[in-house]
Motif scaffolding. Sequence first.
Motif, mmCIF file in Angstrom:
data_model
loop_
_atom_site.group_PDB
_atom_site.id
_atom_site.type_symbol
_atom_site.label_atom_id
_atom_site.label_comp_id
_atom_site.label_asym_id
_atom_site.label_seq_id
_atom_site.Cartn_x
_atom_site.Cartn_y
_atom_site.Cartn_z
ATOM 1 N N ASN A 32 13.992 10.335 14.584
ATOM 2 C CA ASN A 32 14.870 10.116 13.986
ATOM 3 C C ASN A 32 15.260 11.076 12.541
ATOM 4 N N THR A 33 16.395 11.682 12.478
ATOM 5 C CA THR A 33 16.554 12.329 11.331
ATOM 6 C C THR A 33 17.640 11.937 10.179
ATOM 7 N N GLN A 34 17.947 10.545 10.401
ATOM 8 C CA GLN A 34 19.133 10.120 9.609
ATOM 9 C C GLN A 34 18.364 8.832 8.540
ATOM 10 N N LEU A 35 17.687 8.142 9.104
ATOM 11 C CA LEU A 35 17.242 6.955 8.326
ATOM 12 C C LEU A 35 16.431 7.439 6.868
ATOM 13 N N ARG A 36 16.879 7.064 5.860
ATOM 14 C CA ARG A 36 16.116 7.201 4.698
ATOM 15 C C ARG A 36 15.240 6.450 4.070
ATOM 16 N N GLU A 37 15.560 5.019 4.219
ATOM 17 C CA GLU A 37 14.745 4.046 3.645
ATOM 18 C C GLU A 37 14.481 3.026 4.666
ATOM 19 N N LEU A 38 13.007 2.687 4.675
ATOM 20 C CA LEU A 38 12.547 1.653 5.729
ATOM 21 C C LEU A 38 11.798 0.568 4.663
ATOM 22 N N TYR A 39 12.210 -0.625 4.669
ATOM 23 C CA TYR A 39 11.784 -1.852 3.986
ATOM 24 C C TYR A 39 11.272 -2.833 4.844
ATOM 25 N N ALA A 40 10.186 -3.193 5.026
ATOM 26 C CA ALA A 40 9.616 -4.124 6.027
ATOM 27 C C ALA A 40 8.697 -4.938 5.254
ATOM 28 N N SER A 41 8.745 -5.151 3.961
ATOM 29 C CA SER A 41 7.841 -5.778 3.105
ATOM 30 C C SER A 41 7.804 -7.529 3.282
ATOM 31 N N GLY A 42 6.601 -7.961 3.338
ATOM 32 C CA GLY A 42 6.690 -9.381 3.771
ATOM 33 C C GLY A 42 5.983 -9.656 4.999
ATOM 34 N N HIS A 43 5.866 -8.464 5.888
ATOM 35 C CA HIS A 43 5.402 -8.822 7.069
ATOM 36 C C HIS A 43 4.304 -8.540 7.437
ATOM 37 N N ALA A 44 3.386 -9.027 8.272
ATOM 38 C CA ALA A 44 1.912 -8.685 8.380
ATOM 39 C C ALA A 44 1.820 -7.631 9.111
ATOM 40 N N ALA A 74 16.729 4.851 17.309
ATOM 41 C CA ALA A 74 16.415 5.625 18.311
ATOM 42 C C ALA A 74 17.381 6.420 18.936
ATOM 43 N N ALA A 75 18.833 6.182 18.422
ATOM 44 C CA ALA A 75 19.766 6.732 18.922
ATOM 45 C C ALA A 75 20.005 7.979 17.804
ATOM 46 N N ASN A 76 19.383 7.807 16.770
ATOM 47 C CA ASN A 76 19.637 8.850 15.678
ATOM 48 C C ASN A 76 20.991 8.535 15.090
ATOM 49 N N ASP A 77 21.334 7.264 14.785
ATOM 50 C CA ASP A 77 22.838 6.948 14.424
ATOM 51 C C ASP A 77 22.961 7.488 13.029
ATOM 52 N N SER A 78 23.935 8.311 12.533
ATOM 53 C CA SER A 78 24.137 9.003 11.589
ATOM 54 C C SER A 78 24.638 7.995 10.411
ATOM 55 N N THR A 79 25.068 6.812 10.627
ATOM 56 C CA THR A 79 25.449 5.701 9.703
ATOM 57 C C THR A 79 24.645 4.866 9.316
ATOM 58 N N LEU A 80 23.316 5.081 9.989
ATOM 59 C CA LEU A 80 22.114 3.944 9.579
ATOM 60 C C LEU A 80 21.104 4.834 8.931
ATOM 61 N N THR A 81 21.277 4.619 7.363
ATOM 62 C CA THR A 81 20.441 5.459 6.672
ATOM 63 C C THR A 81 19.449 4.377 5.936
ATOM 64 N N SER A 82 19.399 3.147 5.850
ATOM 65 C CA SER A 82 18.842 2.119 5.359
ATOM 66 C C SER A 82 18.409 1.016 6.359
ATOM 67 N N LEU A 83 17.180 0.604 6.639
ATOM 68 C CA LEU A 83 16.866 -0.506 7.360
ATOM 69 C C LEU A 83 16.142 -1.419 6.756
ATOM 70 N N PHE A 84 16.471 -2.629 6.406
ATOM 71 C CA PHE A 84 15.723 -3.748 5.724
ATOM 72 C C PHE A 84 15.480 -4.890 6.707
ATOM 73 N N VAL A 85 14.115 -4.931 6.957
ATOM 74 C CA VAL A 85 13.603 -6.183 8.020
ATOM 75 C C VAL A 85 13.114 -7.109 7.147
ATOM 76 N N LEU A 86 14.140 -8.181 7.025
ATOM 77 C CA LEU A 86 13.924 -9.193 5.916
ATOM 78 C C LEU A 86 12.730 -10.073 6.238
ATOM 79 N N PRO A 87 11.951 -10.602 5.305
ATOM 80 C CA PRO A 87 10.682 -11.418 5.405
ATOM 81 C C PRO A 87 11.013 -12.892 6.288
ATOM 82 N N ASN A 88 12.068 -13.029 6.439
ATOM 83 C CA ASN A 88 12.384 -14.270 7.367
ATOM 84 C C ASN A 88 12.696 -13.712 8.950
ATOM 85 N N GLN A 89 12.717 -12.546 8.983
ATOM 86 C CA GLN A 89 12.904 -12.116 10.371
ATOM 87 C C GLN A 89 11.394 -11.743 11.137
ATOM 88 N N SER A 90 11.453 -12.261 12.332
ATOM 89 C CA SER A 90 10.163 -11.787 13.078
ATOM 90 C C SER A 90 10.030 -10.595 13.467
#
Length: 285
Positions: free
Chosen positions: A56-68, A24-40
């Motif tokens: 957001n104009t910085q995040l390049r990769e979003l992985y939230a696989s394994g979540h319903a 939300a803050a458009n953190d320029s150091t955050l380019t990949s976010l992985f929400v792991l399957p064991n994370q609620s």
Amino acid sequence: MAAVPNAWSRSNTAALDASIARVAANDSTLTSLFVLPNQSLPTAQWQALCQALKSNTQLRELYASGHAIDEVGALILAEALMDNTALEKLCIGNSTFGDEGVAAMAPGLALNASIQQLDLEYKGVSHFGVKTLIEALQDPMSPCRLTHLILSRNVGIADAGAKLLAEGMRVGDASGSGAEVVPERKGEFPGLHHLQSLSLRECGLTASACIPVCGSLTELDLRGNCFASTTGDNSAFVAIVEAVAAGAPRLERLQVCPLVALSVASYIGGCMRCLLYTSDAADEE
């Protein structure tokens, strides 16, 4: 593109909340976010993440696989994709995502110009989901230009889904009755015309399937499908290889089942200017 260690969500909601705040803050150091399957991943957090993605104009990769992620969650993502201009790689949902999830997400994807890789591996997608995806991307006004599409481990795609992809990419028809290459029609199905990598691993394809290829394709994964003949006659698979060779002149990497590959290795070597990979070990190179 530097990945930030603390961008990886841990098994507590506070860590995910912190990651969402950074998006939300458009953190320029955050380019990949992985929400792991064991994370609620509660609905409220998913909504907050999607809302943050809109600007957001910085995040390049979003992985939230394994979540319903249900149909409503996919609709929320679709709205975010309509505004987002940065995401390049997307992988969300689990085996319950299904055709409904694809149908809900597809309109947003079609209006997104930055997504290059869509990973729908093991997401419960059938040929109906493939049809919906193609229909959403076929609008000539769509800015979407997918280069990598992963559909692995969706057995419901089967030959019917492969045919839809083949038609969408204007490719060769490699059926058991012979191979025919249909000329590409530039300007149609823009979202699939630029594909460079396509994975149809373990998608329930048979020797009668139309194999999707296009002029820009450099990598094709067909492992785990039933192309082999119980009688030892591999003419159908040879027809498939011939159509692939004709329809994808830039192909560099073709992955097929080891036994079938060995039986037609001499033919492949003579007709294709590409490397042939037959085992999982090739993926680790």
